[in-house]
Every structure is written in structure tokens, then in C-alpha cells.
Enzyme design. Sequence first.
Site, PDB file in Angstrom:
ATOM      1  N   ARG A 110      45.231  44.563  31.445  1.00 40.88           N
ATOM      2  CA  ARG A 110      45.619  43.169  31.659  1.00 40.88           C
ATOM      3  C   ARG A 110      45.509  42.380  30.361  1.00 40.88           C
ATOM      4  O   ARG A 110      44.494  42.415  29.688  1.00 40.88           O
ATOM      5  CB  ARG A 110      44.714  42.537  32.724  1.00 40.88           C
ATOM      6  N   ARG A 119      52.074  41.288  34.380  1.00 44.25           N
ATOM      7  CA  ARG A 119      50.762  41.908  34.172  1.00 44.25           C
ATOM      8  C   ARG A 119      50.673  43.273  34.832  1.00 44.25           C
ATOM      9  O   ARG A 119      51.381  43.554  35.780  1.00 44.25           O
ATOM     10  CB  ARG A 119      49.644  41.008  34.682  1.00 44.25           C
ATOM     11  N   ASP A 122      46.385  42.210  38.428  1.00 40.74           N
ATOM     12  CA  ASP A 122      45.805  40.900  38.654  1.00 40.74           C
ATOM     13  C   ASP A 122      44.903  41.052  39.878  1.00 40.74           C
ATOM     14  O   ASP A 122      45.332  41.612  40.882  1.00 40.74           O
ATOM     15  CB  ASP A 122      46.919  39.891  38.939  1.00 40.74           C
ATOM     16  N   ASP A 124      42.618  38.724  42.376  1.00 37.88           N
ATOM     17  CA  ASP A 124      42.226  37.380  42.785  1.00 37.88           C
ATOM     18  C   ASP A 124      41.213  37.470  43.916  1.00 37.88           C
ATOM     19  O   ASP A 124      41.402  38.251  44.856  1.00 37.88           O
ATOM     20  CB  ASP A 124      43.434  36.582  43.298  1.00 37.88           C
TER      21      ASP A 124
END
Length: 163
Positions: A110, A119, A122, A124
Site C-alpha cells: 500500500r 491501491r 485498503d 478500513d
Amino acid sequence: MKKNLTKDLTLFYTSNFPKKFKSISNKKYLVTIGIGGNIGNTKRIFDKLLLCLKKDQRFDLLMTSPLLLNPPFGYLEQNDFLNGIIALKTNLAPNEFLKNMQRLEKRFGRKRSFQDAPRTLDIDIIFFDKKKINTKDLIVPHKDWANRESVIIPLEEMKRINR
């Protein structure tokens, strides 16, 4: 296997997505993370991420969602994203958990160039137990999660599968 939802949205079913792992864990916090990527072999990256999480004693994997192929938002001049959800348990505090996820993102290549940039991976934090956190580094529940197909559709599929 794949299932077209609309012309822009496709669900993919692989050996690891969706998958049920442990149903019982004595770890303290239930965490829901969203994963996404659109550079490289994203499915392979997700499989390797699962392996890393599975091997790490600090995490108990509970379940994964099917993967959703969906268009990017924000910066639109990039490939579609593959997104999924992972439910796990941990004893790590929220900020420590965040640092661990950021290390994993980095390990999988990343690069943070600009907001909504393409990317490799990722991660989250969508929910961290029932906590509400609003700091410079971490907002939980994840900001705007309820308006993102990349979160809502995989979450709904997980609930459907878990019935």
C-alpha cells in the site's frame, strides 16, 4: 462463481470468500473490517491477508463475506475495486488494532499518494465492537459506511449466509 447484481456490481464467491471460521472466541472485541483493492491480483492479496490474520494469535477469524466488484468513487480514473468484509475478534485496543492493520497494508504494498487513489490493499475498520471513536487517526463506525455499496452489500450477504 460469480453473480451479477447490476451492470456495475458483481459478487464473487471463492474458497475463502465467503467463509465461516470460528464461531466461538474468548477474545474481547468483535471487529468488522472492510478490505479493498484494485492493483495487482486482489483476490490473491486477500487470500494472503486472511492467512496472515489466521496465523496471528491476536486475532480469531469469524467470517468473511463474498467479494464485490464495484466502480471506484472519488477519483474515477482507475480500475474497479474488489471489496469484502471480515469479522474477527481481538483483545487489542482500537489504536493498537489500527496500527496492526496499517502495517499489513504496507506489507502488501500500500502506498498513500492521494485520497481515493488506486491501491493494492485498503483495510478500513467499519465497526469496533459497539464503540464510537472520533479521533484524528480513527473514526468508528467508519465514516459514511452506510452509504457505500462496497460495505453494505457484502455485510448484507454475510447476514444472509449466517442465518
